[in-house]
Design a protein around this motif. Sequence first.
Motif, PDB file in Angstrom:
ATOM      1  N   LYS A 179       0.831  -1.210   0.000  1.00  0.00           N
ATOM      2  CA  LYS A 179       0.000   0.000   0.000  1.00  0.00           C
ATOM      3  C   LYS A 179       0.863   1.257   0.000  1.00  0.00           C
ATOM      4  N   THR A 180       1.959   1.245   0.767  1.00  0.00           N
ATOM      5  CA  THR A 180       2.843   2.404   0.814  1.00  0.00           C
ATOM      6  C   THR A 180       3.504   2.632  -0.541  1.00  0.00           C
ATOM      7  N   MET A 181       4.013   1.563  -1.167  1.00  0.00           N
ATOM      8  CA  MET A 181       4.671   1.700  -2.465  1.00  0.00           C
ATOM      9  C   MET A 181       3.692   2.172  -3.532  1.00  0.00           C
ATOM     10  N   LEU A 182       2.452   1.663  -3.505  1.00  0.00           N
ATOM     11  CA  LEU A 182       1.450   2.113  -4.473  1.00  0.00           C
ATOM     12  C   LEU A 182       1.098   3.587  -4.258  1.00  0.00           C
ATOM     13  N   ALA A 183       1.021   4.011  -3.003  1.00  0.00           N
ATOM     14  CA  ALA A 183       0.717   5.416  -2.714  1.00  0.00           C
ATOM     15  C   ALA A 183       1.840   6.333  -3.192  1.00  0.00           C
ATOM     16  N   VAL A 184       3.091   5.955  -2.929  1.00  0.00           N
ATOM     17  CA  VAL A 184       4.232   6.761  -3.369  1.00  0.00           C
ATOM     18  C   VAL A 184       4.278   6.813  -4.893  1.00  0.00           C
ATOM     19  N   MET A 185       4.029   5.676  -5.550  1.00  0.00           N
ATOM     20  CA  MET A 185       4.024   5.637  -7.009  1.00  0.00           C
ATOM     21  C   MET A 185       2.940   6.555  -7.566  1.00  0.00           C
ATOM     22  N   CYS A 186       1.743   6.514  -6.982  1.00  0.00           N
ATOM     23  CA  CYS A 186       0.650   7.356  -7.477  1.00  0.00           C
ATOM     24  C   CYS A 186       0.972   8.838  -7.311  1.00  0.00           C
ATOM     25  N   VAL A 187       1.618   9.202  -6.198  1.00  0.00           N
ATOM     26  CA  VAL A 187       1.977  10.603  -5.984  1.00  0.00           C
ATOM     27  C   VAL A 187       3.012  11.052  -7.017  1.00  0.00           C
ATOM     28  N   GLY A 219       9.422   8.882 -18.424  1.00  0.00           N
ATOM     29  CA  GLY A 219       9.532   9.002 -16.967  1.00  0.00           C
ATOM     30  C   GLY A 219       8.392   8.308 -16.247  1.00  0.00           C
ATOM     31  N   ALA A 220       7.172   8.506 -16.733  1.00  0.00           N
ATOM     32  CA  ALA A 220       6.012   7.863 -16.102  1.00  0.00           C
ATOM     33  C   ALA A 220       6.100   6.352 -16.234  1.00  0.00           C
ATOM     34  N   PHE A 221       6.510   5.871 -17.396  1.00  0.00           N
ATOM     35  CA  PHE A 221       6.661   4.442 -17.612  1.00  0.00           C
ATOM     36  C   PHE A 221       7.740   3.865 -16.684  1.00  0.00           C
ATOM     37  N   SER A 222       8.843   4.581 -16.532  1.00  0.00           N
ATOM     38  CA  SER A 222       9.937   4.112 -15.666  1.00  0.00           C
ATOM     39  C   SER A 222       9.519   4.067 -14.210  1.00  0.00           C
ATOM     40  N   VAL A 223       8.810   5.093 -13.743  1.00  0.00           N
ATOM     41  CA  VAL A 223       8.361   5.123 -12.348  1.00  0.00           C
ATOM     42  C   VAL A 223       7.388   3.985 -12.074  1.00  0.00           C
ATOM     43  N   ALA A 224       6.434   3.780 -12.973  1.00  0.00           N
ATOM     44  CA  ALA A 224       5.457   2.703 -12.781  1.00  0.00           C
ATOM     45  C   ALA A 224       6.146   1.339 -12.767  1.00  0.00           C
ATOM     46  N   ASN A 225       7.110   1.127 -13.659  1.00  0.00           N
ATOM     47  CA  ASN A 225       7.823  -0.153 -13.692  1.00  0.00           C
ATOM     48  C   ASN A 225       8.732  -0.337 -12.490  1.00  0.00           C
ATOM     49  N   PHE A 226       9.328   0.736 -11.988  1.00  0.00           N
ATOM     50  CA  PHE A 226      10.170   0.640 -10.790  1.00  0.00           C
ATOM     51  C   PHE A 226       9.361   0.147  -9.597  1.00  0.00           C
ATOM     52  N   PHE A 227       8.206   0.764  -9.378  1.00  0.00           N
ATOM     53  CA  PHE A 227       7.392   0.366  -8.235  1.00  0.00           C
ATOM     54  C   PHE A 227       6.748  -0.995  -8.437  1.00  0.00           C
ATOM     55  N   ALA A 228       6.403  -1.339  -9.671  1.00  0.00           N
ATOM     56  CA  ALA A 228       5.890  -2.683  -9.928  1.00  0.00           C
ATOM     57  C   ALA A 228       6.955  -3.728  -9.624  1.00  0.00           C
ATOM     58  N   GLY A 229       8.204  -3.430  -9.983  1.00  0.00           N
ATOM     59  CA  GLY A 229       9.307  -4.342  -9.666  1.00  0.00           C
ATOM     60  C   GLY A 229       9.541  -4.474  -8.173  1.00  0.00           C
TER      61      GLY A 229
END
Length: 117
Positions: free
Chosen positions: A23-31, A82-92
Amino acid sequence: MSLQIETPTEEAKKTQFFDGFTKTMLAVMCVILLFIFASGTYMSTHNMDGSGTDNHVNDLATGVAHKPHHPFVELPGDAEVGAFSVANFFAGLIVGYHWLKLFGGKGNAVGSKEEES
């Protein structure tokens, strides 16, 4: 010593995919994604150009392509990358954190350490 064996249903009840870390990682990614999309929208409305190497490559590729390419979400400059990289970083991060829950075998579960007598 007593060895407590958990049935698969009891183990499944304890496994939560959306725990505190996820939940924390998803929240940080969304921000972070919100800031990327907001800055992209700001740049787009003020006709700012955030071009990079990708634009040059895209211009060369569109000259050879038969029809123009339009991305699903169009952001100016390198904001899409940048958006693609951030989403993939948090998914990883999330998949890596839950790796054993997703792909571990019966003997590889996190809480199943056996003591030798």
